[in-house]
Write an enzyme that holds these catalytic residues in place. Structure first.
Site, short mmCIF file in Angstrom:
data_model
loop_
_atom_site.label_atom_id
_atom_site.label_comp_id
_atom_site.label_asym_id
_atom_site.label_seq_id
_atom_site.Cartn_x
_atom_site.Cartn_y
_atom_site.Cartn_z
N LYS A 167 32.10 28.61 46.03
CA LYS A 167 30.65 28.41 46.07
C LYS A 167 30.08 27.97 44.72
CE LYS A 167 29.41 33.33 45.48
NZ LYS A 167 28.65 33.28 44.23
N ASP A 168 30.87 28.11 43.63
CA ASP A 168 30.41 27.66 42.31
C ASP A 168 30.70 26.18 42.06
OD1 ASP A 168 29.57 30.23 41.67
OD2 ASP A 168 31.45 30.78 40.69
N ARG A 228 18.61 32.00 47.54
CA ARG A 228 19.00 31.99 48.95
C ARG A 228 18.85 33.39 49.56
NH1 ARG A 228 23.33 34.15 51.05
NH2 ARG A 228 24.28 34.46 49.00
N ARG A 229 19.35 34.40 48.85
CA ARG A 229 19.24 35.77 49.36
C ARG A 229 17.78 36.21 49.39
NH1 ARG A 229 24.37 37.52 45.71
NH2 ARG A 229 26.01 37.30 47.29
N ARG A 279 20.90 39.42 36.74
CA ARG A 279 22.18 38.77 36.44
C ARG A 279 23.15 39.86 36.01
NH1 ARG A 279 23.49 33.64 33.28
NH2 ARG A 279 25.38 34.14 34.43
N CYS A 316 24.00 24.70 43.79
CA CYS A 316 24.39 26.02 44.30
C CYS A 316 23.36 27.09 43.96
CB CYS A 316 25.78 26.41 43.78
SG CYS A 316 25.85 26.78 42.03
#
Length: 340
Positions: free
Chosen positions: A102-103, A150-151, A172, A265
């Site tokens: 996904k990165d 997204r979340r 983070r 992303c």
């Protein structure tokens, strides 16, 4: 399955050893230094050693995404964890690299081969909450930490639709840091990827597995990418032994959707391709996509189903087709915030 040919170390590249390398010399696997990246790379190293008969040594590389204190959306998201590893590959300082898929930016450089996408782990997001709470049990005003737009978009939309009040808090840090926010009482919960916690042996920390009907994962979530120099045909072939065709088809469709939406992303895009089986026979692939504003007020969520892609181009077409439908429904206007 045919025996993989003995891979050669890259020849003639800057930083690469000159002359005929020892055929049993260790292969150098480039990895990020985080505990999760090291765990993922360790699993791949074992598998590569089995298929090649050669030892594999981990080469730790620090990426910009590891050192920056800014949020991913601010530092550009796509590629911040990948660029340094790719540079080391091109310089011949390492033989292959392992990334969280996904990165990876959606464009693949010609000089590098995506040699293998191994069998995917659980793609779902999970909740780690105080007092063992599930998501729907969180109290009004609960502070939920995540660094992912997204979340945020999907959690806020779910809460809004179910009469809940939550506050999504940007965070983070590594897994320990994020879970530490809950243990210390700074946050009521954090959202993480199931696959990462599984690879770290931390799945017992999960208090709720979030259904993909509630939160669609990031494109490629739960999958790893093994990359090497495209001109090292023997190593490409050997690493290819670890490839899972269904996983590759699924993540190719998901990433095609992401690319067609022209989103990085760090954009609020979720996607998941899964296989629909009739008994033991896999019949079709379903691709679901979502994009939304981070406050959850607007979501565009659609799906499409078609034959299981048998080629890269077919998987790409599935993603583009769904992206076109989402754009027609107004998805483009929901991603403007990614540039801030």
């Amino acid at each position: 399955m045919s025996e993989p040919r003995e891979p050669r170390a890259p020849q003639g590249q800057a930083g690469a050893p000159q002359g005929r390398p020892d055929e049993k010399a260790a292969l150098r696997l480039g990895t990020r230094r985080s505990k999760l990246a090291m765990a993922q790379s360790g699993l791949v190293a074992q598998a590569v050693s089995q298929v090649t008969g050669r030892p594999v040594e981990l080469v730790e590389i620090t990426t910009y995404g590891d050192t920056s204190r800014e949020h991913l959306a601010q530092i550009g998201g796509t590629g911040v964890f990948v660029t340094a590893l790719r540079e080391a590959l091109l310089l011949g300082e390492i033989d292959f690299a392992v990334h969280s898929l996904k990165d990876l930016p959606t464009g693949q450089p010609d000089e590098l081969a995506l040699a293998a996408v191994p069998l995917r782990e659980d793609p779902r997001d999970v909740l780690v909450a105080r007092d063992g709470l599930r998501f729907e049990e969180l109290p009004d005003g609960a502070r939920v930490g995540t660094g992912s737009p997204r979340r945020m978009a999907q959690l806020n939309a779910y809460a809004r639709n179910h009469g809940m009040t939550i506050e999504t808090v940007p965070i983070r840090g590594n897994v320990d840091t994020r879970i530490g926010y809950v243990r210390s009482g700074k946050l009521d919960a954090v959202v993480l990827a199931a696959a990462g916690l599984g690879r770290l042996g931390r799945i017992e920390d999960v208090t709720d597995f979030l259904s993909v009907d509630t939160v669609l994962p990031a494109p490629g979530q739960g999958a790893l990418a093994i990359e090497c120099a495209a001109d090292n045909a023997d190593l490409v072939a050997a690493l290819g032994e670890l490839d899972d065709p269904f996983t590759r088809a699924a993540v190719t469709a998901e990433r095609s959707l992401l690319a067609a939406l022209e989103a990085g992303c760090s954009a609020p895009v979720g996607a998941l391709a899964d296989l629909l089986a009739d008994g033991q026979i896999v019949k079709e692939m379903r691709l679901r996509g979502v994009v939304g504003t981070t406050d959850g007020t607007t979501l565009v969520q659609l799906s499409t189903t078609g034959p299981v892609p048998e080629t890269h181009d077919q998987a790409m077409a599935l993603g583009r087709e769904l992206a076109a439908e989402m754009l027609a429904k107004g998805a483009a206007g929901l991603m403007g915030e990614r540039a801030h």
